[in-house]
Write a protein that holds these residues in place. Structure first.
Motif, PDB file in Angstrom:
ATOM      1  N   SER A 420      22.623 -86.895  24.494  1.00  0.00           N
ATOM      2  CA  SER A 420      23.346 -86.784  25.756  1.00  0.00           C
ATOM      3  C   SER A 420      23.661 -88.164  26.332  1.00  0.00           C
ATOM      4  O   SER A 420      22.970 -89.142  26.045  1.00  0.00           O
ATOM      5  N   PRO A 421      24.713 -88.261  27.176  1.00  0.00           N
ATOM      6  CA  PRO A 421      25.020 -89.541  27.830  1.00  0.00           C
ATOM      7  C   PRO A 421      23.867 -90.059  28.680  1.00  0.00           C
ATOM      8  O   PRO A 421      23.740 -91.268  28.883  1.00  0.00           O
ATOM      9  N   GLU A 422      23.017 -89.154  29.151  1.00  0.00           N
ATOM     10  CA  GLU A 422      21.900 -89.554  30.001  1.00  0.00           C
ATOM     11  C   GLU A 422      20.746 -90.152  29.201  1.00  0.00           C
ATOM     12  O   GLU A 422      19.793 -90.683  29.793  1.00  0.00           O
ATOM     13  N   PHE A 423      20.796 -90.066  27.865  1.00  0.00           N
ATOM     14  CA  PHE A 423      19.722 -90.623  27.039  1.00  0.00           C
ATOM     15  C   PHE A 423      20.322 -91.675  26.102  1.00  0.00           C
ATOM     16  O   PHE A 423      20.690 -92.763  26.527  1.00  0.00           O
ATOM     17  N   ALA A 424      20.455 -91.381  24.821  1.00  0.00           N
ATOM     18  CA  ALA A 424      20.968 -92.388  23.883  1.00  0.00           C
ATOM     19  C   ALA A 424      22.484 -92.495  23.931  1.00  0.00           C
ATOM     20  O   ALA A 424      23.047 -93.547  23.623  1.00  0.00           O
ATOM     21  N   GLY A 425      23.147 -91.400  24.302  1.00  0.00           N
ATOM     22  CA  GLY A 425      24.602 -91.435  24.412  1.00  0.00           C
ATOM     23  C   GLY A 425      25.315 -90.860  23.220  1.00  0.00           C
ATOM     24  O   GLY A 425      26.340 -90.191  23.364  1.00  0.00           O
ATOM     25  N   THR A 426      24.800 -91.107  22.012  1.00  0.00           N
ATOM     26  CA  THR A 426      25.364 -90.535  20.793  1.00  0.00           C
ATOM     27  C   THR A 426      24.229 -90.237  19.820  1.00  0.00           C
ATOM     28  O   THR A 426      23.169 -90.868  19.884  1.00  0.00           O
ATOM     29  N   PRO A 427      24.455 -89.305  18.892  1.00  0.00           N
ATOM     30  CA  PRO A 427      23.424 -89.044  17.877  1.00  0.00           C
ATOM     31  C   PRO A 427      23.122 -90.278  17.040  1.00  0.00           C
ATOM     32  O   PRO A 427      21.979 -90.507  16.640  1.00  0.00           O
ATOM     33  N   ALA A 456      24.123 -82.163  22.337  1.00  0.00           N
ATOM     34  CA  ALA A 456      24.078 -83.017  23.519  1.00  0.00           C
ATOM     35  C   ALA A 456      23.767 -82.283  24.811  1.00  0.00           C
ATOM     36  O   ALA A 456      23.627 -82.916  25.866  1.00  0.00           O
ATOM     37  N   GLY A 457      23.666 -80.948  24.781  1.00  0.00           N
ATOM     38  CA  GLY A 457      23.291 -80.201  25.979  1.00  0.00           C
ATOM     39  C   GLY A 457      24.287 -80.313  27.111  1.00  0.00           C
ATOM     40  O   GLY A 457      23.906 -80.491  28.270  1.00  0.00           O
ATOM     41  N   ASN A 458      25.573 -80.168  26.818  1.00  0.00           N
ATOM     42  CA  ASN A 458      26.616 -80.372  27.826  1.00  0.00           C
ATOM     43  C   ASN A 458      26.925 -79.139  28.666  1.00  0.00           C
ATOM     44  O   ASN A 458      27.703 -79.217  29.615  1.00  0.00           O
ATOM     45  N   GLU A 459      26.344 -78.003  28.346  1.00  0.00           N
ATOM     46  CA  GLU A 459      26.754 -76.740  28.962  1.00  0.00           C
ATOM     47  C   GLU A 459      26.229 -76.581  30.397  1.00  0.00           C
ATOM     48  O   GLU A 459      25.101 -76.919  30.691  1.00  0.00           O
ATOM     49  N   THR A 465      20.704 -77.203  34.279  1.00  0.00           N
ATOM     50  CA  THR A 465      21.680 -78.280  34.417  1.00  0.00           C
ATOM     51  C   THR A 465      22.017 -78.860  33.050  1.00  0.00           C
ATOM     52  O   THR A 465      21.256 -78.737  32.104  1.00  0.00           O
ATOM     53  N   HIS A 466      23.178 -79.503  32.969  1.00  0.00           N
ATOM     54  CA  HIS A 466      23.584 -80.106  31.705  1.00  0.00           C
ATOM     55  C   HIS A 466      22.678 -81.288  31.385  1.00  0.00           C
ATOM     56  O   HIS A 466      21.924 -81.761  32.234  1.00  0.00           O
ATOM     57  N   SER A 467      22.768 -81.745  30.161  1.00  0.00           N
ATOM     58  CA  SER A 467      21.990 -82.823  29.530  1.00  0.00           C
ATOM     59  C   SER A 467      20.679 -82.311  28.953  1.00  0.00           C
ATOM     60  O   SER A 467      20.082 -82.974  28.118  1.00  0.00           O
ATOM     61  N   ARG A 468      20.215 -81.162  29.382  1.00  0.00           N
ATOM     62  CA  ARG A 468      19.128 -80.505  28.664  1.00  0.00           C
ATOM     63  C   ARG A 468      19.541 -79.055  28.471  1.00  0.00           C
ATOM     64  O   ARG A 468      20.133 -78.446  29.366  1.00  0.00           O
ATOM     65  N   THR A 469      19.290 -78.510  27.309  1.00  0.00           N
ATOM     66  CA  THR A 469      19.660 -77.125  27.037  1.00  0.00           C
ATOM     67  C   THR A 469      18.851 -76.201  27.943  1.00  0.00           C
ATOM     68  O   THR A 469      17.628 -76.287  27.995  1.00  0.00           O
TER      69      THR A 469
END
Length: 622
Positions: A420-427, A456-459, A465-469
């Motif tokens: 997710s953008p809130e952590f590493a940003g990309t795999p 990335a948990g964007n949903e 909330t997004h960023s975590r599933t």
């Protein structure tokens, strides 16, 4: 003196010019009572979401709109693919029957009030019946327990072991043990509700006061429901799960749960026997014998019976939610009881206070704790440019005596997704973090389903909330669904990049479970290279791992944009320990077997020419 250095992940940081203290630490590799000589790999799945093929993903969607996964979705093919990833244990998250909004009155389950349920699908940590499983997860809800028992058997047949959750600190506000074995009484059934506290009460009470719904967002996002009326019948009110003593908890409290009483008086003192001095060195059998002659609070007995019930059904271990909110004397009692039935049980605790780690390991007889506030938080800071990796050496040094017990992870149901953008940003940026987490210690490594394909948990699921599933809603997990490919579990819908990512995880994890060096010794080589080796950038971290039969040099580049070229120094004391004579040795990367370089030993010291790309890691084997 402080000097400005180049950037990590695009942010300027400062490096103390004084070299880090040398860390030479032999890992604690003595066999534990539950121990294994091979690396343990845990695959966490949120059971409700794993097999869901529905891609609607409507916020606050119903089970009919957004779909739900089932136990039966873990087919032999699915389990084989998980096993082939390198997995040794599956943690099936959200299995015990918890409060939810779906109507199952036709099979004798009462409806739950949405005003004390988080989301529509409900929190897996508000357990409603510990002797049965979530009806959402069954094709035939009336036969849900049998369907889970079949999953246990399939998992064992696939060569993996089973972990489920136990949540000892709190239970659902409306607990109903409809499946209790004979002579098992419900939580609170025998309580004296006229007093705030009694040792053998299961709950704490607010006498003569009714519970009130907290102010906050409308349940079910404002949807009409016959049970939504601004009240929930609970008299007298109980303390809330996070310890709130208010009859009307705050909306940020764990209002859907009630706190379990373990014999801790309201003033914090203990109302039970304490372990004698020196018991941190005693075996689980000696702990068991100690408690066999003691009277213990009723809640202790209830949770012991629950754990042994699932152990008897073939569950191989437990993950304990918020374990540090429960006294470690109880864990001594519970875990020693479990070990007497299954000496190889896997016991993992969610503990976040480093000052308490050793108490929960040695006195509470835990096998493993989350390594969240040390290694996880450090790696997150590094990849976000807030820190440099040298401090990983001090973390390892300070945990030398317990390093084997500190389970590593980068992703789980509580945390922001690694990609997710809130952590590493990309795999891709997450790959060096995964290599370090997997190889830096003898402890187990855990991944969360979807991590291996870049989820990335964007949903926007609704309550979550997004960023975590989301763990509260019915939702699909897009990247995972592409790997699942309508139940074929062959990655047929994955992009090439995500297929390559899963291949990376597969290579890394399979190497780790077969490496004797990763269950052996550790020595950092940062100090020998930092500020000395030309081209050894601030984003590089390197260390050695070895056993009698295997020698490894592990080099990681946390930069996502820049390559580095340098002559890596291997100090003389490592060369001596490895019993290497002067000469030239070929070392080969064990991830892809394509990169080779030479280790030159001259005058008892080693050098290896390294060329490492952005977000790249090497596991060089001598």
């Amino acid at each position: 003196m402080i000097k400005k250095i180049t950037t990590v992940a695009g942010l300027s940081i400062l490096l103390l010019a004084t070299a880090c203290k040398t860390t030479i630490s032999k890992m604690n590799t003595e066999k534990k009572e539950t121990g294994s000589e091979k690396k343990i790999v845990v695959y966490q799945v949120f059971t409700r979401l794993f097999g869901n093929k529905n891609t609607t993903n409507k916020p606050w969607g119903t089970i009919e709109e957004n779909g739900v996964g089932k136990f039966n979705d873990f087919t032999d093919k699915a389990l084989k693919e998980i096993k082939d990833l390198g997995v040794t244990f599956i943690w099936y998250t959200g299995v015990p029957h918890h409060a939810l909004v779906q109507d199952y009155t036709s099979i004798g389950i009462s409806n739950d009030d949405p005003e004390v349920v988080k989301g529509r699908a409900g929190s897996p940590y508000a357990v409603k019946d510990y002797y049965n499983v979530n009806p959402d997860l069954a094709v035939h809800p009336a036969n849900r327990l049998q369907e889970f028992e079949s999953l246990i058997a399939r998992t064992h047949k696939a060569g993996m072991k089973v972990i489920i959750d136990i949540v000892p600190n709190h239970i659902a506000r409306k607990y109903e043990g409809k499946s209790n074995p004979k002579d098992i009484h419900d939580f609170g059934a025998d309580d004296d509700v006229s007093v705030e506290y009694s040792r053998d009460n299961n709950f704490y009470y607010i006498p003569n006061t009714s519970f009130e719904i907290p102010d906050g967002d409308l349940p079910l996002n404002g949807e009409k429901n016959p049970l939504i009326d601004g009240k929930f019948d609970e008299f007298p009110a109980k303390w809330t799960g996070n310890g709130s003593r208010k009859a009307k908890p705050d909306k940020n409290d764990w209002y859907e749960t009630v706190k379990v009483n373990y014999g801790i008086r309201p003033d914090g003192s203990k109302d039970f026997s304490e372990l004698p001095e020196g018991f941190e060195t005693k075996s689980y059998k000696q702990h068991f014998d100690f408690w066999a002659t003691k009277s213990v609070p009723n809640s202790w007995i209830k949770f012991r019976d629950i754990a042994l019930y699932w152990t008897a059904k073939g569950v191989d271990g437990f993950r304990y939610d918020m374990a540090e909110m429960v006294p470690y004397e109880f864990w001594s009692y519970l875990n020693s009881s479990i070990k007497m039935k299954n000496p190889n049980a896997f016991l993992l605790a969610e503990v976040y206070n480093p000052q308490e780690y050793r108490n929960y390991i040695h006195l509470g007889k835990m096998d493993y704790l989350y390594d969240k506030v040390e290694t996880y938080d450090k790696l997150k800071d590094v990849i976000q440019g807030k820190s440099y990796p040298d401090g990983l050496s001090d973390i390892q040094k300070n945990m030398t005596d317990i390093e084997h017990h500190m389970l590593k992870f980068l992703d789980n149901h509580d945390e922001q997704r690694l990609a997710s953008p809130e952590f590493a940003g990309t795999p891709e940026k997450g790959k060096p973090l995964m290599v370090v987490s997997t190889t830096i210690s003898t402890a187990p490594i855990m991944i969360y389903f979807g991590q291996e394909v870049g989820e990335a948990g964007n949903e926007n699921a609704g309550f979550g909330t997004h960023s975590r599933t989301s763990i509260f809603d019915y939702i699909g997990v897009p990247n995972h669904q592409q790997w699942m490919n309508e139940g074929k579990f062959d990655g047929g819908q994955l992009s090439k990049e995500d297929k390559d990512l899963r291949d990376f995880y597969k290579r890394l994890l399979n190497f780790s479970v077969n490496s004797s060096a990763l269950m052996g010794n550790f020595q950092e080589i940062q100090t020998a290279n930092r500020n000395i080796t030309s081209g050894y950038d601030i984003a590089i971290y390197a260390y050695t791992r070895w056993s009698d039969t295997e020698k490894l040099i592990i080099v990681t580049n946390f930069y996502s944009l820049a390559s580095s070229n340098f002559d890596l120094r291997i100090p003389a004391d490592i060369i001596r320990k490895w019993k290497l004579k002067d000469g030239v040795y070929t070392i080969t990367d064990q991830l892809y077997h394509e990169k080779k370089t030479q280790l030159r030993v001259e005058n008892g010291e080693g050098k290896a020419q390294i060329s490492i790309g952005p977000s790249e890691s090497f596991i060089f084997q001598l």
